[in-house]
Scaffold this active site. Sequence first.
Site, PDB file in Angstrom:
ATOM      1  N   ASN A   1      -1.659  -0.061   7.485  1.00  0.00           N
ATOM      2  CA  ASN A   1      -1.183  -1.442   7.575  1.00  0.00           C
ATOM      3  C   ASN A   1      -0.196  -2.296   6.558  1.00  0.00           C
ATOM      4  O   ASN A   1      -0.263  -3.261   6.404  1.00  0.00           O
ATOM      5  CB  ASN A   1      -2.229  -2.062   8.241  1.00  0.00           C
ATOM      6  CG  ASN A   1      -3.572  -2.412   6.875  1.00  0.00           C
ATOM      7  OD1 ASN A   1      -3.302  -1.832   6.071  1.00  0.00           O
ATOM      8  ND2 ASN A   1      -4.513  -2.890   7.486  1.00  0.00           N
TER       9      ASN A   1
ATOM     10  N   LYS B   1       0.880  -1.328   0.061  1.00  0.00           N
ATOM     11  CA  LYS B   1       0.056  -0.032   0.033  1.00  0.00           C
ATOM     12  C   LYS B   1       0.812   1.299   0.016  1.00  0.00           C
ATOM     13  O   LYS B   1       2.066   1.161   0.308  1.00  0.00           O
ATOM     14  CB  LYS B   1      -0.942  -0.040   1.175  1.00  0.00           C
ATOM     15  CG  LYS B   1      -1.942  -1.222   1.044  1.00  0.00           C
ATOM     16  CD  LYS B   1      -2.970  -1.206   2.455  1.00  0.00           C
ATOM     17  CE  LYS B   1      -4.250  -2.087   2.328  1.00  0.00           C
ATOM     18  NZ  LYS B   1      -4.761  -2.046   3.658  1.00  0.00           N
TER      19      LYS B   1
ATOM     20  N   TYR C   1     -12.771  -2.069  -2.673  1.00  0.00           N
ATOM     21  CA  TYR C   1     -13.521  -2.120  -1.457  1.00  0.00           C
ATOM     22  C   TYR C   1     -14.697  -1.947  -1.453  1.00  0.00           C
ATOM     23  O   TYR C   1     -15.493  -1.480  -0.374  1.00  0.00           O
ATOM     24  CB  TYR C   1     -12.654  -1.031  -0.577  1.00  0.00           C
ATOM     25  CG  TYR C   1     -11.035  -1.421  -0.333  1.00  0.00           C
ATOM     26  CD1 TYR C   1     -10.708  -2.400   0.352  1.00  0.00           C
ATOM     27  CD2 TYR C   1      -9.990  -0.465  -0.605  1.00  0.00           C
ATOM     28  CE1 TYR C   1      -9.524  -3.034   0.767  1.00  0.00           C
ATOM     29  CE2 TYR C   1      -8.858  -0.825  -0.397  1.00  0.00           C
ATOM     30  CZ  TYR C   1      -8.353  -1.942   0.204  1.00  0.00           C
ATOM     31  OH  TYR C   1      -7.213  -2.482   0.698  1.00  0.00           O
TER      32      TYR C   1
ATOM     33  N   GLU D   1      -9.892  -9.958  -7.525  1.00  0.00           N
ATOM     34  CA  GLU D   1      -9.178  -8.622  -7.351  1.00  0.00           C
ATOM     35  C   GLU D   1      -8.048  -8.777  -8.225  1.00  0.00           C
ATOM     36  O   GLU D   1      -7.388  -7.597  -8.845  1.00  0.00           O
ATOM     37  CB  GLU D   1      -8.359  -8.634  -5.981  1.00  0.00           C
ATOM     38  CG  GLU D   1      -9.439  -8.526  -4.707  1.00  0.00           C
ATOM     39  CD  GLU D   1      -9.116  -8.438  -3.480  1.00  0.00           C
ATOM     40  OE1 GLU D   1     -10.021  -7.903  -2.541  1.00  0.00           O
ATOM     41  OE2 GLU D   1      -7.918  -8.998  -3.176  1.00  0.00           O
TER      42      GLU D   1
ATOM     43  N   HIS E   1      -1.893  -5.441   1.624  1.00  0.00           N
ATOM     44  CA  HIS E   1      -3.063  -6.098   1.401  1.00  0.00           C
ATOM     45  C   HIS E   1      -3.179  -7.651   0.859  1.00  0.00           C
ATOM     46  O   HIS E   1      -1.985  -7.872   0.216  1.00  0.00           O
ATOM     47  CB  HIS E   1      -3.836  -5.483   0.334  1.00  0.00           C
ATOM     48  CG  HIS E   1      -5.100  -6.001  -0.255  1.00  0.00           C
ATOM     49  ND1 HIS E   1      -6.197  -5.994   0.490  1.00  0.00           N
ATOM     50  CD2 HIS E   1      -5.414  -6.810  -1.268  1.00  0.00           C
ATOM     51  CE1 HIS E   1      -7.137  -6.809  -0.066  1.00  0.00           C
ATOM     52  NE2 HIS E   1      -6.614  -7.300  -1.286  1.00  0.00           N
TER      53      HIS E   1
HETATM   54  P1  IDP Z   1      -7.796  -6.835   5.349  1.00  0.00           P
HETATM   55  O1  IDP Z   1      -7.080  -5.761   4.555  1.00  0.00           O
HETATM   56  O2  IDP Z   1      -7.141  -7.592   6.467  1.00  0.00           O
HETATM   57  O3  IDP Z   1      -8.608  -7.658   4.451  1.00  0.00           O
HETATM   58  P2  IDP Z   1     -10.671  -5.597   5.973  1.00  0.00           P
HETATM   59  O4  IDP Z   1     -11.416  -5.870   6.973  1.00  0.00           O
HETATM   60  O5  IDP Z   1     -10.892  -6.219   4.394  1.00  0.00           O
HETATM   61  O6  IDP Z   1      -9.178  -6.146   6.170  1.00  0.00           O
HETATM   62  O7  IDP Z   1      -9.984  -4.037   5.624  1.00  0.00           O
HETATM   63  C1  IDP Z   1      -9.606  -3.564   4.364  1.00  0.00           C
HETATM   64  C2  IDP Z   1      -8.718  -2.410   4.942  1.00  0.00           C
HETATM   65  O8  IDP Z   1      -9.479  -1.344   5.479  1.00  0.00           O
HETATM   66  C3  IDP Z   1      -7.755  -2.597   5.888  1.00  0.00           C
HETATM   67  O9  IDP Z   1      -6.673  -3.423   5.555  1.00  0.00           O
HETATM   68  C4  IDP Z   1      -7.517  -1.242   6.499  1.00  0.00           C
HETATM   69  O10 IDP Z   1      -6.471  -0.707   5.863  1.00  0.00           O
HETATM   70  C5  IDP Z   1      -8.597  -0.458   6.245  1.00  0.00           C
HETATM   71  N1  IDP Z   1      -9.471  -0.697   7.652  1.00  0.00           N
HETATM   72  C6  IDP Z   1     -10.170  -1.848   8.064  1.00  0.00           C
HETATM   73  N2  IDP Z   1     -10.861  -1.539   9.169  1.00  0.00           N
HETATM   74  C7  IDP Z   1     -10.482  -0.291   9.354  1.00  0.00           C
HETATM   75  C8  IDP Z   1     -10.730   0.578  10.707  1.00  0.00           C
HETATM   76  O11 IDP Z   1     -11.648   0.308  11.539  1.00  0.00           O
HETATM   77  N3  IDP Z   1     -10.279   1.875  10.534  1.00  0.00           N
HETATM   78  C9  IDP Z   1      -9.342   2.284   9.502  1.00  0.00           C
HETATM   79  N4  IDP Z   1      -9.054   1.462   8.546  1.00  0.00           N
HETATM   80  C10 IDP Z   1      -9.826   0.398   8.494  1.00  0.00           C
HETATM   81 MG    MG Z   2     -10.289  -7.575   3.201  1.00  0.00          MG
END
Ligand code: IDP
Ligand code: MG
Length: 153
Positions: free
Chosen positions: A114, A11, A51, A128, A117
Site C-alpha cells: 500500500n 514503502k 510494527y 516513530e 505509511h
Molecule cells: P496503517 O498503515 O494504515 O496504519 P495498520 O493497520 O497499522 O495500517 O497496518 C500496518 C500495515 O500492515 C499496513 O499499512 C499494511 O502494509 C499491513 N497490513 C495491515 N493489515 C494487513 C492485512 O490484512 N494483510 C496484509 N498486510 C496488512
Molecule cells: Mg498503523
Amino acid sequence: MATERTFAMVKPDGVQRGLVGEVVARYERRGLKVVGLKLMRVSKQLAEEHYAEHRGKGFYDGLVSYITSGPVVALCLEGRNAVQVVRDVNGATDPTKALPGSIRGDFALDIGRNVVHGSDAPATAQRELKLYFGDAELLAWERTGERWVHEKA
Ligand code: IDP
Ligand code: MG
C-alpha cells in the site's frame, strides 16, 4: 488544531515503482513542510520495533519482510494537524477502499503493497520519529512562504 510533526514513509513498493517524487509532491502541495527526509533500509530489528503492535497477527511476518525488502524513504512532515492530514492524503489502509485522490486510492490495490505509511496519532508520531530519525536529522527551518499556508504560523 496545533502545528504537529508526523512520520511518513514511502514503502519499498513505492520506491521500486518510482513514486517517491509523486508522494513527496503530494505532501508538499498540501502545505506540509518537510523537516526530515532520508533514503534508508529498514533492518529487521527496526521493522519489529515499528510494527510491535501487530506482532502475532497473520500478516505480521509478511509485513516485516515487505518493509525490509528494499529501500524506503522516511519523512518527517510538519504542519497544522499534520498527523491526520497525512493519514487522509495516504488514504485507507486497504487500497481497494481508499478514495480516488488519495495516494493509495490512486496508486495501490493490495493491502500488503500500500505504498505509504503515516503515523496514526500524535503519540505514535513521536515514537516513530524517534525510531527513524536522530535529533540532528530533523531541521527547524523557516519557509519563506509560510504565511501563505498557515494564517498564524
Ligand atoms: P496503517 O498503515 O494504515 O496504519 P495498520 O493497520 O497499522 O495500517 O497496518 C500496518 C500495515 O500492515 C499496513 O499499512 C499494511 O502494509 C499491513 N497490513 C495491515 N493489515 C494487513 C492485512 O490484512 N494483510 C496484509 N498486510 C496488512
Ligand atoms: Mg498503523
